[in-house]
Design a protein around this motif. Sequence first.
Motif, short mmCIF file in Angstrom:
data_model
loop_
_atom_site.label_atom_id
_atom_site.label_comp_id
_atom_site.label_asym_id
_atom_site.label_seq_id
_atom_site.Cartn_x
_atom_site.Cartn_y
_atom_site.Cartn_z
N PHE A 44 -0.23 27.02 41.58
CA PHE A 44 -0.71 25.85 40.84
C PHE A 44 -0.96 24.64 41.72
O PHE A 44 -1.27 23.56 41.21
N ASN A 45 -0.87 24.82 43.02
CA ASN A 45 -1.20 23.74 43.95
C ASN A 45 -2.70 23.78 44.23
O ASN A 45 -3.15 23.85 45.37
N ASP A 46 -3.45 23.73 43.16
CA ASP A 46 -4.91 23.91 43.22
C ASP A 46 -5.53 23.07 42.12
O ASP A 46 -5.27 23.28 40.93
N TYR A 47 -6.38 22.12 42.50
CA TYR A 47 -7.03 21.24 41.54
C TYR A 47 -8.19 21.93 40.82
O TYR A 47 -8.69 21.40 39.84
N ARG A 48 -8.63 23.09 41.29
CA ARG A 48 -9.93 23.61 40.89
C ARG A 48 -9.85 24.96 40.17
O ARG A 48 -10.74 25.79 40.29
N ILE A 49 -8.75 25.19 39.45
CA ILE A 49 -8.68 26.37 38.60
C ILE A 49 -8.48 25.92 37.15
O ILE A 49 -7.91 24.86 36.90
N LYS A 50 -8.97 26.74 36.23
CA LYS A 50 -8.74 26.44 34.82
C LYS A 50 -8.40 27.73 34.08
O LYS A 50 -8.80 28.84 34.49
N ASP A 51 -7.66 27.60 33.02
CA ASP A 51 -7.18 28.72 32.23
C ASP A 51 -8.29 29.24 31.32
O ASP A 51 -8.85 28.48 30.52
N VAL A 52 -8.63 30.53 31.46
CA VAL A 52 -9.65 31.13 30.60
C VAL A 52 -9.11 32.38 29.90
O VAL A 52 -9.88 33.25 29.49
N THR A 53 -7.80 32.47 29.75
CA THR A 53 -7.19 33.66 29.14
C THR A 53 -7.78 33.96 27.77
O THR A 53 -8.02 35.13 27.43
N ALA A 54 -8.05 32.92 26.98
CA ALA A 54 -8.55 33.11 25.62
C ALA A 54 -9.94 33.72 25.59
O ALA A 54 -10.38 34.21 24.54
N GLU A 55 -10.68 33.72 26.71
CA GLU A 55 -11.98 34.38 26.75
C GLU A 55 -11.82 35.91 26.76
O GLU A 55 -12.77 36.63 26.45
N TYR A 56 -10.64 36.37 27.14
CA TYR A 56 -10.43 37.80 27.33
C TYR A 56 -9.49 38.44 26.30
O TYR A 56 -9.64 39.63 25.99
N PHE A 57 -8.51 37.70 25.81
CA PHE A 57 -7.47 38.29 24.97
C PHE A 57 -7.14 37.42 23.77
O PHE A 57 -7.30 36.20 23.82
N ALA B 144 -22.33 32.05 39.00
CA ALA B 144 -21.29 33.08 39.02
C ALA B 144 -20.07 32.53 39.75
O ALA B 144 -20.17 31.60 40.56
N THR B 145 -18.92 33.11 39.46
CA THR B 145 -17.70 32.65 40.12
C THR B 145 -16.68 33.77 40.13
O THR B 145 -17.03 34.95 39.94
N VAL B 146 -15.41 33.41 40.32
CA VAL B 146 -14.32 34.38 40.39
C VAL B 146 -13.29 34.04 39.31
O VAL B 146 -12.86 32.90 39.19
N ASP B 147 -12.92 35.04 38.53
CA ASP B 147 -11.77 34.97 37.65
C ASP B 147 -10.66 35.79 38.28
O ASP B 147 -10.93 36.77 38.98
N ASN C 189 -15.52 39.13 39.58
CA ASN C 189 -16.58 38.14 39.36
C ASN C 189 -16.87 37.96 37.89
O ASN C 189 -16.58 38.84 37.07
N VAL C 190 -17.47 36.84 37.57
CA VAL C 190 -17.95 36.61 36.21
C VAL C 190 -19.29 35.89 36.28
O VAL C 190 -19.48 34.99 37.09
N LEU C 191 -20.21 36.35 35.47
CA LEU C 191 -21.54 35.74 35.35
C LEU C 191 -21.49 34.77 34.19
O LEU C 191 -21.21 35.15 33.05
N LEU C 192 -21.74 33.49 34.47
CA LEU C 192 -21.68 32.46 33.45
C LEU C 192 -22.99 32.44 32.68
O LEU C 192 -24.06 32.31 33.26
N TYR D 31 -7.25 32.99 35.20
CA TYR D 31 -7.75 31.69 35.64
C TYR D 31 -9.13 31.83 36.26
O TYR D 31 -9.49 32.90 36.77
N ARG D 32 -9.88 30.74 36.23
CA ARG D 32 -11.24 30.72 36.79
C ARG D 32 -11.34 29.67 37.88
O ARG D 32 -10.82 28.56 37.75
#
Length: 529
Positions: A315-328, A225-228, A244-247, A290-291
């Motif tokens: 965006f000063n973060d190496y550890r996020i990724k775009d997951v917009t397409a999972e939702y919309f 699990a993580t945070v979106d 939260n999101v359950l993977l 973002y996730r």
Amino acid sequence: MHTHIPGYLLIAILAITLFPSCQSRNARPEDIELRLSVLSENERQTFENLLDHYLPEGDSLKIKSCYFIINNIAGIGSLAVDKEQQKVVLHKDTKYITTDYLIEQIDNAVDACRTKIVKGSLSFTDFCNYVLPYRIDYEPLENWRKKIQERYTPMLDSLGGYAQLSDTSLCRIFNKQLVKGFVYKGEGNYGDIKNWTALSSENMGNCAEMCKTVLFPLRSYGVPATVDFTPSWGNVDGGGHEWNVLLQNGGKNVPFMGLESDPYQYEPFKLIDDQEHPEKSTYRVPGKVYRRQFEINPNSLVSKNTNQERIPELFNDYRIKDVTAEYFPVANIDVHFTPAQLNNKQHAAYLAVFTNGTWKITAYSLIDDKGNAHFKDMTRNILYMPVLLKNDLYEPVGHPVYADSTGIVKVLEPQQTTIDVAVTQLRSKEAEEVAFIAENQHLGWGHKMFTDGLDKIKRDEKRAAPERGQAYTLYYWKDKWEKVNTLSKQDGTLVFNDVPANGLYRVTASNGKQRERCFTVANGVQQWW
């Protein structure tokens, strides 16, 4: 007394004693050697010891887990306040983490998930990003897995043991356990520097603390699990939101809200649920989602920022990724910048959404050598403003743009032809609801005045409309908000004449808070953004 050992025997002994170590080191991947080569001698020794512990055992899952952490540990650590220098400093994990701590974390995580990974119900990538990590944010390190298991294993054993419970069931169980006594506190929480001990003892916070509080026990029992999050909404004012999101294997990931709503019972974007007429339910819609993950994202802006241009904090973060397409439903939006607009040879461009009376950055793109920026996976029917870094400020450049429901990109460039703009309302129903909730949430969602007020907005009986005798100013966007005219509301509809067509408009009241939403006009009717 010295014993003489024949040369051939000495060679044989050295071969026997050194061969396993040499073999292990020679077997290490090149990327691991590269990561270790940039560390100081003391830092490197921590990871050499880690490798020396796992390689001889031959446990492939633990060895690959070890490699994953080494490859992605750079740049993270615990934030702390330096009282003498009055600033926040980062105690990097590469310097302060211990071999024993990492061994305990890896052993615990792998042991909790081995069966899932072997059976294929949990991908190794999801395991590495959402179970294995020994930290979630920048909190002080502690042996949180052990503390959590000592606290909750007896309870889970009474239910048949955590291995017999589904991930969804564990989410429900921990939501129910952790919400007890929790107090919502909207501001001043500093959740990113709170570890499990702090979160569980303070038992208060906002959506960020709620998300993080449930992640520790879930990961402790092998639940990926993580945070979106969205940095800001695209159709209403206010701050962003985290959930939260359950993977789940296969990518059918399930949102939920820690300490509030369980998987399959939570919609992170629904504002008001109209159960009698579902089509009339209202939503807050983000420009981007973002996730948070542990793996360094090579496509992140900070990873690609080769010329060291200043970039937004988001965006000063190496550890996020775009997951917009999972939702919309999404569309790509291309923006061309002229040489005059790029007079500082900017490296990156941004798209911003309108919120709280200003433009807030929500997406980025690198600019190619022809002046084009390619923004991928943008939410449809959300308005964006191109933004560039100029004179150390992020400034809007060009015209507002959006992708319609079919994915066709539309640009709002004011025309020389004019139209009349009839103003019947001052903000959208969604904006009305958000404002009402913010002003009346102290009453509580079950209070009659609260529910009655929301019902009146839903039925269009309580809407912000121009008031008689009040002065209103209409603006349209042309590099900035350009004033059209100021009128005082008289009888009938408030109408502004000779307004540039195909524009983005905004009406402000002289007694307002300058946070009115912007709109376009279609067939004489206001369309809100």
